[in-house]
Design a protein around this motif. Structure first.
Motif, mmCIF file in Angstrom:
data_model
loop_
_atom_site.group_PDB
_atom_site.id
_atom_site.type_symbol
_atom_site.label_atom_id
_atom_site.label_comp_id
_atom_site.label_asym_id
_atom_site.label_seq_id
_atom_site.Cartn_x
_atom_site.Cartn_y
_atom_site.Cartn_z
ATOM 1 N N ASN A 42 -1.112 14.193 -14.145
ATOM 2 C CA ASN A 42 -1.743 14.420 -12.843
ATOM 3 C C ASN A 42 -1.014 13.679 -11.738
ATOM 4 O O ASN A 42 -0.485 12.586 -11.932
ATOM 5 N N TYR A 43 -1.015 14.301 -10.564
ATOM 6 C CA TYR A 43 -0.498 13.635 -9.383
ATOM 7 C C TYR A 43 -1.472 12.520 -9.005
ATOM 8 O O TYR A 43 -2.680 12.746 -8.934
ATOM 9 N N ASN A 44 -0.956 11.339 -8.746
ATOM 10 C CA ASN A 44 -1.842 10.228 -8.414
ATOM 11 C C ASN A 44 -1.638 9.692 -7.008
ATOM 12 O O ASN A 44 -2.355 8.772 -6.596
ATOM 13 N N TYR A 45 -0.697 10.235 -6.274
ATOM 14 C CA TYR A 45 -0.523 9.867 -4.872
ATOM 15 C C TYR A 45 -0.555 11.144 -4.038
ATOM 16 O O TYR A 45 0.125 12.122 -4.374
ATOM 17 N N TRP A 46 -1.331 11.088 -2.969
ATOM 18 C CA TRP A 46 -1.505 12.273 -2.103
ATOM 19 C C TRP A 46 -1.400 11.871 -0.645
ATOM 20 O O TRP A 46 -1.857 10.786 -0.254
ATOM 21 N N GLY A 47 -0.842 12.775 0.140
ATOM 22 C CA GLY A 47 -0.846 12.593 1.581
ATOM 23 C C GLY A 47 -2.130 13.141 2.181
ATOM 24 O O GLY A 47 -2.981 13.693 1.483
ATOM 25 N N GLN A 48 -2.243 13.021 3.491
ATOM 26 C CA GLN A 48 -3.462 13.436 4.181
ATOM 27 C C GLN A 48 -3.431 14.914 4.566
ATOM 28 O O GLN A 48 -4.462 15.474 4.951
ATOM 29 N N GLY A 49 -2.262 15.511 4.484
ATOM 30 C CA GLY A 49 -2.145 16.938 4.779
ATOM 31 C C GLY A 49 -1.671 17.219 6.196
ATOM 32 O O GLY A 49 -1.896 16.422 7.115
ATOM 33 N N THR A 50 -1.024 18.358 6.348
ATOM 34 C CA THR A 50 -0.602 18.828 7.659
ATOM 35 C C THR A 50 -0.925 20.318 7.764
ATOM 36 O O THR A 50 -0.701 21.080 6.830
ATOM 37 N N GLN A 51 -1.475 20.705 8.897
ATOM 38 C CA GLN A 51 -1.937 22.085 9.077
ATOM 39 C C GLN A 51 -0.769 22.990 9.435
ATOM 40 O O GLN A 51 0.013 22.693 10.348
ATOM 41 N N GLN A 94 0.849 -1.201 0.000
ATOM 42 C CA GLN A 94 0.000 0.000 0.000
ATOM 43 C C GLN A 94 0.876 1.239 0.000
ATOM 44 O O GLN A 94 1.727 1.404 0.856
ATOM 45 N N VAL A 95 0.651 2.111 -0.972
ATOM 46 C CA VAL A 95 1.441 3.333 -1.075
ATOM 47 C C VAL A 95 0.891 4.381 -0.112
ATOM 48 O O VAL A 95 -0.311 4.606 -0.048
ATOM 49 N N GLN A 96 1.778 4.986 0.625
ATOM 50 C CA GLN A 96 1.374 6.041 1.554
ATOM 51 C C GLN A 96 2.341 7.197 1.490
ATOM 52 O O GLN A 96 3.557 7.003 1.371
ATOM 53 N N LEU A 97 1.798 8.396 1.578
ATOM 54 C CA LEU A 97 2.584 9.609 1.766
ATOM 55 C C LEU A 97 2.118 10.213 3.081
ATOM 56 O O LEU A 97 0.925 10.482 3.243
ATOM 57 N N VAL A 98 3.039 10.416 3.999
ATOM 58 C CA VAL A 98 2.680 10.909 5.320
ATOM 59 C C VAL A 98 3.447 12.188 5.607
ATOM 60 O O VAL A 98 4.678 12.177 5.712
ATOM 61 N N GLU A 99 2.696 13.288 5.755
ATOM 62 C CA GLU A 99 3.305 14.580 6.045
ATOM 63 C C GLU A 99 3.450 14.763 7.553
ATOM 64 O O GLU A 99 2.668 14.225 8.335
ATOM 65 N N SER A 100 4.427 15.564 7.912
ATOM 66 C CA SER A 100 4.617 15.948 9.314
ATOM 67 C C SER A 100 5.339 17.284 9.349
ATOM 68 O O SER A 100 5.848 17.751 8.326
ATOM 69 N N GLY A 101 5.344 17.892 10.531
ATOM 70 C CA GLY A 101 6.091 19.134 10.707
ATOM 71 C C GLY A 101 5.248 20.388 10.737
ATOM 72 O O GLY A 101 5.772 21.479 10.953
ATOM 73 N N GLY A 102 3.942 20.256 10.518
ATOM 74 C CA GLY A 102 3.091 21.434 10.590
ATOM 75 C C GLY A 102 2.897 21.892 12.017
ATOM 76 O O GLY A 102 3.327 21.232 12.968
ATOM 77 N N GLY A 103 2.243 23.036 12.156
ATOM 78 C CA GLY A 103 1.990 23.549 13.491
ATOM 79 C C GLY A 103 1.684 25.022 13.476
ATOM 80 O O GLY A 103 1.424 25.607 12.421
ATOM 81 N N LEU A 104 1.723 25.617 14.658
ATOM 82 C CA LEU A 104 1.470 27.046 14.828
ATOM 83 C C LEU A 104 2.805 27.770 14.916
ATOM 84 O O LEU A 104 3.681 27.374 15.707
#
Length: 119
Positions: A105-114, A1-11
């Motif tokens: 088109n991009y075909n793999y996407w992460g869930q996003g980080t705020q 299963q391909v996954q892209l996982v973002e991290s590092g977001g914040g205030l």
């Protein structure tokens, strides 16, 4: 299963910095184009930056080019977005994406980080 996982977001306060990371798993993306997008509240998704496997980079606007740096570590299957001199208008959910370099088109996407820029 391909996954892209973002991290590092914040205030972060205006003028501050953040570094976002996107770790890919399930397949190697060393030959893929990796990109970052963002969506601010009430706005359309916006292209931020992309990095080719060869190292060539592209930024969405001149403002992003002057403040953001995209980089990738193919050995770690990871792409980064370093953001400096952040502004309140940079507040958005930031998404990592990947595609074959000849694909439209991009075909793999992460869930996003705020990312929230506020004092």
């Amino acid at each position: 299963q391909v996954q892209l996982v973002e991290s590092g977001g914040g205030l972060v306060q205006p003028g501050g910095s953040l570094r976002l990371s996107c770790a890919a798993s399930g397949r190697t993306f060393s030959n893929s184009l990796m990109g970052w997008f963002r969506r601010a509240p009430g706005k359309e998704r916006e292209f931020v930056a992309s990095a080719r496997s060869s190292g060539g980079v592209t930024y969405g606007t001149e403002s992003m080019k002057g403040r953001f740096t995209i980089s990738r570590d193919n050995a770690k299957n990871t792409v980064y977005l370093k953001m400096n001199r952040l502004r309140p208008e940079d507040t958005a959910v930031y998404y990592c994406a990947a595609k074959g370099e000849t694909m439209n088109n991009y075909n793999y996407w992460g869930q996003g980080t705020q990312v929230t820029v506020s004092s």
